[in-house]
Scaffold this active site. Structure first.
Site, PDB file in Angstrom:
ATOM      1  N   TYR A 148     -26.421 -19.030  22.075  1.00 50.64           N
ATOM      2  CA  TYR A 148     -27.143 -17.987  21.338  1.00 50.64           C
ATOM      3  C   TYR A 148     -26.242 -17.236  20.354  1.00 50.64           C
ATOM      4  O   TYR A 148     -26.522 -16.078  20.020  1.00 50.64           O
ATOM      5  CB  TYR A 148     -27.801 -17.012  22.323  1.00 50.64           C
ATOM      6  CG  TYR A 148     -29.050 -17.574  22.975  1.00 50.64           C
ATOM      7  CD1 TYR A 148     -30.111 -18.051  22.215  1.00 50.64           C
ATOM      8  CD2 TYR A 148     -29.191 -17.602  24.366  1.00 50.64           C
ATOM      9  CE1 TYR A 148     -31.271 -18.560  22.808  1.00 50.64           C
ATOM     10  CE2 TYR A 148     -30.348 -18.111  24.968  1.00 50.64           C
ATOM     11  CZ  TYR A 148     -31.372 -18.581  24.181  1.00 50.64           C
ATOM     12  OH  TYR A 148     -32.522 -19.077  24.763  1.00 50.64           O
ATOM     13  N   THR A 205     -42.156 -18.304  18.864  1.00 53.81           N
ATOM     14  CA  THR A 205     -41.249 -17.602  19.786  1.00 53.81           C
ATOM     15  C   THR A 205     -41.990 -16.564  20.621  1.00 53.81           C
ATOM     16  O   THR A 205     -41.802 -16.478  21.833  1.00 53.81           O
ATOM     17  CB  THR A 205     -40.132 -16.901  18.970  1.00 53.81           C
ATOM     18  OG1 THR A 205     -39.479 -17.874  18.163  1.00 53.81           O
ATOM     19  CG2 THR A 205     -39.132 -16.211  19.872  1.00 53.81           C
ATOM     20  N   ARG A 217     -45.747 -22.512  25.050  1.00 54.51           N
ATOM     21  CA  ARG A 217     -45.698 -21.050  25.166  1.00 54.51           C
ATOM     22  C   ARG A 217     -47.101 -20.446  25.109  1.00 54.51           C
ATOM     23  O   ARG A 217     -47.399 -19.462  25.786  1.00 54.51           O
ATOM     24  CB  ARG A 217     -44.809 -20.475  24.061  1.00 54.51           C
ATOM     25  CG  ARG A 217     -43.322 -20.748  24.303  1.00 54.51           C
ATOM     26  CD  ARG A 217     -42.491 -20.438  23.088  1.00 54.51           C
ATOM     27  NE  ARG A 217     -41.063 -20.544  23.336  1.00 54.51           N
ATOM     28  CZ  ARG A 217     -40.151 -20.544  22.379  1.00 54.51           C
ATOM     29  NH1 ARG A 217     -40.502 -20.451  21.114  1.00 54.51           N
ATOM     30  NH2 ARG A 217     -38.866 -20.638  22.679  1.00 54.51           N
ATOM     31  N   ASN A 238     -40.463 -16.731  27.660  1.00 56.19           N
ATOM     32  CA  ASN A 238     -41.303 -17.705  26.951  1.00 56.19           C
ATOM     33  C   ASN A 238     -41.064 -19.165  27.376  1.00 56.19           C
ATOM     34  O   ASN A 238     -41.303 -20.101  26.625  1.00 56.19           O
ATOM     35  CB  ASN A 238     -41.203 -17.513  25.436  1.00 56.19           C
ATOM     36  CG  ASN A 238     -39.795 -17.697  24.906  1.00 56.19           C
ATOM     37  OD1 ASN A 238     -38.899 -18.082  25.660  1.00 56.19           O
ATOM     38  ND2 ASN A 238     -39.594 -17.452  23.625  1.00 56.19           N
TER      39      ASN A 238
HETATM   40  P1  TYD Z   1     -35.059 -17.222  18.737  1.00 56.46           P
HETATM   41  O1  TYD Z   1     -33.916 -18.167  18.562  1.00 56.46           O
HETATM   42  O2  TYD Z   1     -35.355 -16.270  17.619  1.00 56.46           O
HETATM   43  O3  TYD Z   1     -36.433 -18.018  19.026  1.00 56.46           O
HETATM   44  P2  TYD Z   1     -36.729 -19.475  19.583  1.00 56.46           P
HETATM   45  O4  TYD Z   1     -36.405 -19.491  21.051  1.00 56.46           O
HETATM   46  O5  TYD Z   1     -38.206 -19.671  19.344  1.00 56.46           O
HETATM   47  O6  TYD Z   1     -35.885 -20.446  18.789  1.00 56.46           O
HETATM   48  O7  TYD Z   1     -34.823 -16.349  20.044  1.00 56.46           O
HETATM   49  C1  TYD Z   1     -34.215 -16.894  21.193  1.00 56.46           C
HETATM   50  C2  TYD Z   1     -34.845 -16.281  22.401  1.00 56.46           C
HETATM   51  O8  TYD Z   1     -34.585 -14.878  22.437  1.00 56.46           O
HETATM   52  C3  TYD Z   1     -36.367 -16.394  22.439  1.00 56.46           C
HETATM   53  O9  TYD Z   1     -36.823 -17.653  22.843  1.00 56.46           O
HETATM   54  C4  TYD Z   1     -36.709 -15.306  23.382  1.00 56.46           C
HETATM   55  C5  TYD Z   1     -35.655 -14.226  23.122  1.00 56.46           C
HETATM   56  N1  TYD Z   1     -36.198 -13.135  22.282  1.00 56.46           N
HETATM   57  C6  TYD Z   1     -36.466 -11.911  22.885  1.00 56.46           C
HETATM   58  O10 TYD Z   1     -36.249 -11.727  24.085  1.00 56.46           O
HETATM   59  N2  TYD Z   1     -36.983 -10.905  22.106  1.00 56.46           N
HETATM   60  C7  TYD Z   1     -37.243 -11.070  20.786  1.00 56.46           C
HETATM   61  O11 TYD Z   1     -37.715 -10.111  20.121  1.00 56.46           O
HETATM   62  C8  TYD Z   1     -36.971 -12.332  20.182  1.00 56.46           C
HETATM   63  C9  TYD Z   1     -37.259 -12.581  18.728  1.00 56.46           C
HETATM   64  C10 TYD Z   1     -36.441 -13.339  20.974  1.00 56.46           C
END
Ligand code: TYD
Length: 192
Positions: A91, A133, A144, A154
């Site tokens: 991350y 997301t 999701r 999610n």
């Molecule tokens: P992100 O990389 O933006 O989305 P994705 O998983 O769809 O690629 O974010 C990583 C994870 O961070 C997301 O799956 C869940 C968490 N997250 C939160 O907890 N709060 C938030 O507001 C966002 C945008 C993400």
């Protein structure tokens, strides 16, 4: 494609597999070019991970089933308790986001199932299968959209680009943990 072309393509493919067990370390574009199946990009790979909420809620089977039924090929799979080191790398791009610490803490709170799936356009298609997301915006029919309510829980992770997928796969898997195998429905799925 004629019979001879198929045979030539197949033997090239087998020769490569014997000489080079780990294709996971190669960029997917290179792997795609080395296989002569008639369709480019069949060896694209992506990282899918069932997050701790998905594992706790016994959703691993549902997630796997969707990817199998869609026709993708499973080439890597493991259950692990992820440590902070791997998650801070995973991350890295979110490190300045307000939710970053919570995500790291949550992702280390229980086991995760990490998988590598392979197939044509798998990165883009799996993002569509996983959905937005924020589950509030995820369409019904997506993972999701069907299994989650809040953004912080999610259920799954899916790589968001081919480059990210390559980076994430080599972070979560050693090359000898990825298995190249011939899928018996390969021709039915891709060739004409
Ligand atoms: P992100 O990389 O933006 O989305 P994705 O998983 O769809 O690629 O974010 C990583 C994870 O961070 C997301 O799956 C869940 C968490 N997250 C939160 O907890 N709060 C938030 O507001 C966002 C945008 C993400």
């Amino acid at each position: 494609m004629g019979f001879l072309q198929r045979c030539v393509g197949r033997s090239r493919c087998l020769l490569l597999l014997e000489g080079q067990r780990s294709l996971g370390s190669l960029p997917s574009s290179d792997r795609g070019q080395q296989y002569s199946t008639g369709v480019a990009g069949l060896q694209e790979r992506t990282l899918i991970a069932v997050k701790p909420d998905g594992v706790q809620r016994r959703l691993v089977g549902d997630v796997i089933k969707r990817f199998e039924k869609r026709g993708f090929k499973l080439v890597g799979l493991k259950l692990l308790q992820a440590n902070e080191g791997i998650l801070t790398e995973h991350y890295h791009e979110l490190r300045r986001k307000p939710f970053y610490q919570e995500v790291i803490q949550y992702m280390t709170s229980g086991p995760v199932v990490a998988m590598v799936w392979e197939g044509y356009n798998v990165v883009k298609t799996s993002r569509a299968m996983v959905g937005e997301t924020n589950p509030t915006e995820a369409k019904p029919g997506t993972i999701r959209g069907d299994f989650s309510i809040h953004v912080s829980r999610n259920v799954v992770h899916a790589s968001d680009s081919v480059e990210t997928a390559q980076r994430e796969i080599s972070l979560w898997f050693r090359s000898n943990e990825l298995i190249d195998w011939d899928c018996c429905n390969h021709k039915i799925m891709y060739e004409h």
